[in-house]
Design a protein around this motif. Sequence first.
Motif, PDB file in Angstrom:
ATOM      1  N   SER A 123       0.861  -1.181   0.000  1.00  0.00           N
ATOM      2  CA  SER A 123       0.000   0.000   0.000  1.00  0.00           C
ATOM      3  C   SER A 123       0.895   1.227   0.000  1.00  0.00           C
ATOM      4  CB  SER A 123      -0.889   0.049   1.245  1.00  0.00           C
ATOM      5  OG  SER A 123      -1.754  -1.054   1.299  1.00  0.00           O
ATOM      6  N   LYS A 124       0.518   2.224  -0.760  1.00  0.00           N
ATOM      7  CA  LYS A 124       1.240   3.491  -0.762  1.00  0.00           C
ATOM      8  C   LYS A 124       0.745   4.327   0.410  1.00  0.00           C
ATOM      9  CE  LYS A 124       2.925   7.267  -3.430  1.00  0.00           C
ATOM     10  NZ  LYS A 124       4.258   7.331  -2.913  1.00  0.00           N
ATOM     11  N   GLN A 155      -3.271   3.741   0.192  1.00  0.00           N
ATOM     12  CA  GLN A 155      -3.899   3.379  -1.072  1.00  0.00           C
ATOM     13  C   GLN A 155      -3.299   2.052  -1.503  1.00  0.00           C
ATOM     14  OE1 GLN A 155      -3.710   6.333  -4.180  1.00  0.00           O
ATOM     15  NE2 GLN A 155      -5.170   5.224  -5.443  1.00  0.00           N
ATOM     16  N   GLU A 156      -4.154   1.044  -1.648  1.00  0.00           N
ATOM     17  CA  GLU A 156      -3.672  -0.282  -2.017  1.00  0.00           C
ATOM     18  C   GLU A 156      -3.024  -0.264  -3.391  1.00  0.00           C
ATOM     19  OE1 GLU A 156      -6.563  -3.416  -1.730  1.00  0.00           O
ATOM     20  OE2 GLU A 156      -6.620  -3.296   0.434  1.00  0.00           O
ATOM     21  N   MET A 157      -2.051  -1.161  -3.559  1.00  0.00           N
ATOM     22  CA  MET A 157      -1.348  -1.286  -4.826  1.00  0.00           C
ATOM     23  C   MET A 157      -1.665  -2.634  -5.455  1.00  0.00           C
ATOM     24  SD  MET A 157       2.306   0.391  -3.740  1.00  0.00           S
ATOM     25  CE  MET A 157       2.934   0.521  -5.409  1.00  0.00           C
ATOM     26  N   GLU A 158      -1.758  -2.632  -6.769  1.00  0.00           N
ATOM     27  CA  GLU A 158      -1.979  -3.865  -7.530  1.00  0.00           C
ATOM     28  C   GLU A 158      -0.662  -4.636  -7.617  1.00  0.00           C
ATOM     29  OE1 GLU A 158      -4.947  -4.679  -8.298  1.00  0.00           O
ATOM     30  OE2 GLU A 158      -6.030  -2.780  -8.288  1.00  0.00           O
ATOM     31  N   ASP A 159      -0.740  -5.891  -8.046  1.00  0.00           N
ATOM     32  CA  ASP A 159       0.458  -6.723  -8.181  1.00  0.00           C
ATOM     33  C   ASP A 159       1.488  -6.112  -9.131  1.00  0.00           C
ATOM     34  OD1 ASP A 159      -0.583  -8.554  -6.401  1.00  0.00           O
ATOM     35  OD2 ASP A 159      -1.373  -9.877  -7.960  1.00  0.00           O
ATOM     36  N   ASP A 160       1.024  -5.360 -10.133  1.00  0.00           N
ATOM     37  CA  ASP A 160       1.941  -4.754 -11.101  1.00  0.00           C
ATOM     38  C   ASP A 160       2.541  -3.434 -10.612  1.00  0.00           C
ATOM     39  OD1 ASP A 160      -0.131  -2.923 -11.354  1.00  0.00           O
ATOM     40  OD2 ASP A 160      -0.550  -3.379 -13.457  1.00  0.00           O
ATOM     41  N   SER A 187       0.825  -0.690  -9.812  1.00  0.00           N
ATOM     42  CA  SER A 187      -0.063   0.451 -10.013  1.00  0.00           C
ATOM     43  C   SER A 187      -0.965   0.622  -8.786  1.00  0.00           C
ATOM     44  CB  SER A 187      -0.909   0.273 -11.281  1.00  0.00           C
ATOM     45  OG  SER A 187      -1.766  -0.845 -11.140  1.00  0.00           O
ATOM     46  N   LEU A 188      -1.505   1.818  -8.630  1.00  0.00           N
ATOM     47  CA  LEU A 188      -2.379   2.113  -7.496  1.00  0.00           C
ATOM     48  C   LEU A 188      -3.799   1.673  -7.799  1.00  0.00           C
ATOM     49  CD1 LEU A 188      -1.075   5.674  -6.582  1.00  0.00           C
ATOM     50  CD2 LEU A 188      -0.593   3.530  -5.401  1.00  0.00           C
ATOM     51  N   SER A 189      -4.442   1.035  -6.828  1.00  0.00           N
ATOM     52  CA  SER A 189      -5.844   0.639  -6.981  1.00  0.00           C
ATOM     53  C   SER A 189      -6.724   1.816  -6.575  1.00  0.00           C
ATOM     54  CB  SER A 189      -6.161  -0.586  -6.114  1.00  0.00           C
ATOM     55  OG  SER A 189      -6.331  -0.200  -4.770  1.00  0.00           O
ATOM     56  N   ASN A 190      -8.018   1.653  -6.650  1.00  0.00           N
ATOM     57  CA  ASN A 190      -8.956   2.689  -6.225  1.00  0.00           C
ATOM     58  C   ASN A 190      -9.269   2.603  -4.736  1.00  0.00           C
ATOM     59  OD1 ASN A 190      -9.215   3.803  -8.803  1.00  0.00           O
ATOM     60  ND2 ASN A 190     -10.776   2.313  -9.367  1.00  0.00           N
ATOM     61  N   ASP A 191      -8.727   1.593  -4.039  1.00  0.00           N
ATOM     62  CA  ASP A 191      -9.033   1.363  -2.632  1.00  0.00           C
ATOM     63  C   ASP A 191      -8.140   2.225  -1.742  1.00  0.00           C
ATOM     64  OD1 ASP A 191     -10.955  -0.600  -3.267  1.00  0.00           O
ATOM     65  OD2 ASP A 191      -9.386  -2.123  -3.408  1.00  0.00           O
ATOM     66  N   ILE A 192      -8.778   3.177  -1.040  1.00  0.00           N
ATOM     67  CA  ILE A 192      -8.079   4.072  -0.127  1.00  0.00           C
ATOM     68  C   ILE A 192      -8.698   3.916   1.257  1.00  0.00           C
ATOM     69  CG2 ILE A 192      -7.579   6.483   0.440  1.00  0.00           C
ATOM     70  CD1 ILE A 192      -7.621   7.070  -2.566  1.00  0.00           C
ATOM     71  N   TYR A 193      -7.836   3.742   2.263  1.00  0.00           N
ATOM     72  CA  TYR A 193      -8.291   3.546   3.629  1.00  0.00           C
ATOM     73  C   TYR A 193      -7.661   4.598   4.537  1.00  0.00           C
ATOM     74  CZ  TYR A 193      -9.364  -0.944   1.569  1.00  0.00           C
ATOM     75  OH  TYR A 193      -9.833  -1.919   0.741  1.00  0.00           O
ATOM     76  N   THR A 194      -8.463   5.138   5.427  1.00  0.00           N
ATOM     77  CA  THR A 194      -7.987   6.102   6.407  1.00  0.00           C
ATOM     78  C   THR A 194      -8.075   5.473   7.788  1.00  0.00           C
ATOM     79  OG1 THR A 194      -8.734   7.935   5.037  1.00  0.00           O
ATOM     80  CG2 THR A 194      -8.318   8.417   7.354  1.00  0.00           C
ATOM     81  N   LEU A 195      -7.004   5.617   8.553  1.00  0.00           N
ATOM     82  CA  LEU A 195      -6.946   5.078   9.906  1.00  0.00           C
ATOM     83  C   LEU A 195      -6.632   6.217  10.869  1.00  0.00           C
ATOM     84  CD1 LEU A 195      -5.303   2.982   7.790  1.00  0.00           C
ATOM     85  CD2 LEU A 195      -5.467   1.569   9.799  1.00  0.00           C
TER      86      LEU A 195
END
Length: 111
Positions: A77-78, A90-95, A97-105
């Motif tokens: 995750s970035k 922000q989660e990262m794909e296997d390649d 690239s950044l996915s659309n999944d963003i999490y705030t903690l």
Amino acid sequence: MVTITSCSKDEDKASIVGTWKYSSEVPFIATHVTYNENGKFELFSTDDDDYSEYGEYKVENEILMEKYSDEDEWYKSKIIGLTETTLTLQEMEDDGSLSNDIYTLTRISNN
């Protein structure tokens, strides 16, 4: 006498070490995660006392890498935001690239 002290750049940066509560919707059971100074992490849920997952983590170049105890691969995750009170990932794909999944903690303790 004048004394001058300085801090290194790394000392000025916020650390992910501590216990964090997911403050955004997540598609999994975990409600909290604890990152320890020794490179270990634990996911747990206040909604399900029987749930917990463990693993190891590392941070390199603003990328959080997590490897669960029952997995062989690192999940990445970035870190797009990190303060003393908030962590945004922000989660990262296997390649890579950044996915659309963003999490705030939100930090609830520094451990």
